[in-house]
Scaffold this active site. Structure first.
Site, PDB file in Angstrom:
ATOM      1  N   ASP A 178       0.848  -1.183   0.000  1.00 54.41           N
ATOM      2  CA  ASP A 178       0.000   0.000   0.000  1.00 54.41           C
ATOM      3  C   ASP A 178       0.897   1.251   0.000  1.00 54.41           C
ATOM      4  O   ASP A 178       1.888   1.289  -0.717  1.00 54.41           O
ATOM      5  CB  ASP A 178      -0.960  -0.041   1.192  1.00 54.41           C
ATOM      6  CG  ASP A 178      -2.100   0.962   1.077  1.00 54.41           C
ATOM      7  OD1 ASP A 178      -3.084   0.683   0.383  1.00 54.41           O
ATOM      8  OD2 ASP A 178      -1.996   2.047   1.699  1.00 54.41           O
ATOM      9  N   TYR A 232      -3.754  11.056   1.792  1.00 55.79           N
ATOM     10  CA  TYR A 232      -4.112  10.874   0.389  1.00 55.79           C
ATOM     11  C   TYR A 232      -4.025  12.196  -0.382  1.00 55.79           C
ATOM     12  O   TYR A 232      -3.581  12.219  -1.536  1.00 55.79           O
ATOM     13  CB  TYR A 232      -5.522  10.283   0.269  1.00 55.79           C
ATOM     14  CG  TYR A 232      -5.551   8.779   0.361  1.00 55.79           C
ATOM     15  CD1 TYR A 232      -5.743   7.997  -0.771  1.00 55.79           C
ATOM     16  CD2 TYR A 232      -5.380   8.128   1.583  1.00 55.79           C
ATOM     17  CE1 TYR A 232      -5.767   6.614  -0.700  1.00 55.79           C
ATOM     18  CE2 TYR A 232      -5.403   6.750   1.667  1.00 55.79           C
ATOM     19  CZ  TYR A 232      -5.587   6.000   0.527  1.00 55.79           C
ATOM     20  OH  TYR A 232      -5.592   4.622   0.609  1.00 55.79           O
ATOM     21  N   HIS A 276      -4.376  -7.789   0.443  1.00 57.81           N
ATOM     22  CA  HIS A 276      -3.693  -6.512   0.599  1.00 57.81           C
ATOM     23  C   HIS A 276      -3.037  -6.344   1.967  1.00 57.81           C
ATOM     24  O   HIS A 276      -2.175  -5.490   2.141  1.00 57.81           O
ATOM     25  CB  HIS A 276      -4.728  -5.401   0.386  1.00 57.81           C
ATOM     26  CG  HIS A 276      -4.158  -4.044   0.168  1.00 57.81           C
ATOM     27  ND1 HIS A 276      -3.371  -3.708  -0.908  1.00 57.81           N
ATOM     28  CD2 HIS A 276      -4.281  -2.899   0.908  1.00 57.81           C
ATOM     29  CE1 HIS A 276      -3.036  -2.432  -0.844  1.00 57.81           C
ATOM     30  NE2 HIS A 276      -3.568  -1.917   0.252  1.00 57.81           N
TER      31      HIS A 276
END
Length: 359
Positions: free
Chosen positions: A144, A271, A329
């Protein structure tokens, strides 16, 4: 709605919240406090980190970086096997001194009060952290956003990064790759396209309006649990034969950490920062090559599948490419034993066969 097509199902959210109501944070806190933990000021920000030294004198320092919606807790179950392999059925030659920092704005790290804390700045801070700890050369692992930070670390200080291990290589297909892909690559392209169109709305929101979303994440435990829990389910290998993905108790540990540290908004702002820094195309990625020895472990439920030939254009010393049959993930939460084995194998070549390009 009776399924997850429009987001987390009501029954799933109820189960998360019911489990959270019974969650014994103090008991977990006592367990986590047995892990050596510290905070140090790096580039003006106090960064929290775990530091587990191995009893083996030849241990290799290893930096593990998490992503979102995870935390340092992704690596809780790999600390012992990596740092003390003999006590966990392994060989002393596979020992690591393990360093696990919390990303800026996550967990017990400070929440940035200024702009600019993107993966590259974080990578420079991680290099400084390893200097503070007395580690001149070290390995780096990430998935990630941790893959972005670790990749950037290998680019910025290649002379210090002995090896790189990724579960989500940061490499994309070129336009020509869409013209005549083989069947496996065609499936990867379709999965990536579907994910961007139908599964990445959360990233667009946090990458553009994290402040607006952040009020809800800080105000509503149910809202935070839904926002994080939806991705824990969507991004893990939930097949029963594969272990069922990230357990509800593991999800609640992470959700409680976000809630009690008040980092729902600051982690969303990551983000916003990263989206303004990240390369915009495969061409831009490939113009930022990585030259350190690299190993990749590909888990089948990873939402960003990558083909080896895409990765080889960016990671110029790609020594290992292993596609596994289970996991997603969050391998540290879903398949910690597999992740330990993959990390050991990845750095075996760095330790013992620095010139060997095969696996």
């Amino acid at each position: 709605m009776p399924d997850a097509a429009q987001g987390i199902e009501l029954d799933q959210l109820r189960m998360l919240l019911d489990t959270w109501r019974r969650h014994d944070w103090r008991a977990r806190e006592e367990q986590w406090n047995t892990i050596p933990h510290y905070r140090v000021r790096l580039d003006g920000l106090r960064i929290a980190f775990w530091h587990v030294r191995s009893p083996e004198p030849t241990a290799l320092p290893l930096l593990l970086t998490h992503g979102w919606p995870g935390s340092v807790l992704e690596f809780e179950n790999v600390l012992g096997p990596l740092s003390d392999p003999v006590a966990h059925g392994g060989s002393a030659s596979d020992a690591f001194h393990v360093v696990v920092p919390a990303l800026p704005g996550f967990g017990f790290s400070d929440r940035p009060r200024e702009r600019g804390w993107h993966p590259a700045r974080t990578a420079r801070a991680w290099a400084e952290l390893m200097t503070v700890l007395g580690y001149e050369r070290f390995g780096a692992h990430g998935g990630d956003w941790g893959a972005f930070v670790s990749t950037e670390l290998a680019r910025l200080v290649p002379e210090r990064v002995a090896g790189l291990h990724l579960t989500m290589p940061i490499a994309s297909p070129l336009p020509d790759d869409r013209i005549s892909p083989d069947p496996a690559e065609q499936r990867m392209l379709e999965r990536r396209d579907i994910h961007l169109a139908d599964g990445y709305g959360f990233g667009m929101i946090m990458g553009t309006r994290p402040q607006t979303l952040g009020y809800s994440l800080l105000d509503s435990p149910a809202g935070l649990a839904a926002w994080l829990g939806e991705k824990f389910a969507a991004y893990s290998d939930t097949r029963p034969e594969a272990g069922g993905g990230v357990s509800v108790s593991q999800q609640v540990d992470n959700i409680a950490l976000y809630w009690l540290t008040g980092t729902g908004a600051s982690s969303a702002r990551w983000y916003w920062e990263a989206m303004r820094w990240v390369p915009r195309s495969a061409e831009e990625e490939n113009a930022q090559p990585v030259t350190v020895p690299t190993a990749c472990s590909l888990f089948p439920a990873e939402p960003w599948p990558t083909a080896r030939r895409w990765a080889e254009r960016r990671y110029h010393d790609l020594r290992s490419w292993h596609e596994l049959d289970r996991g997603g993930h969050f391998p540290g939460l879903e398949q910690p034993d597999l992740l330990v084995s993959e990390i050991r194998a990845a750095f075996h070549h760095v330790r013992h066969h620095p010139g060997d390009l095969t696996r």
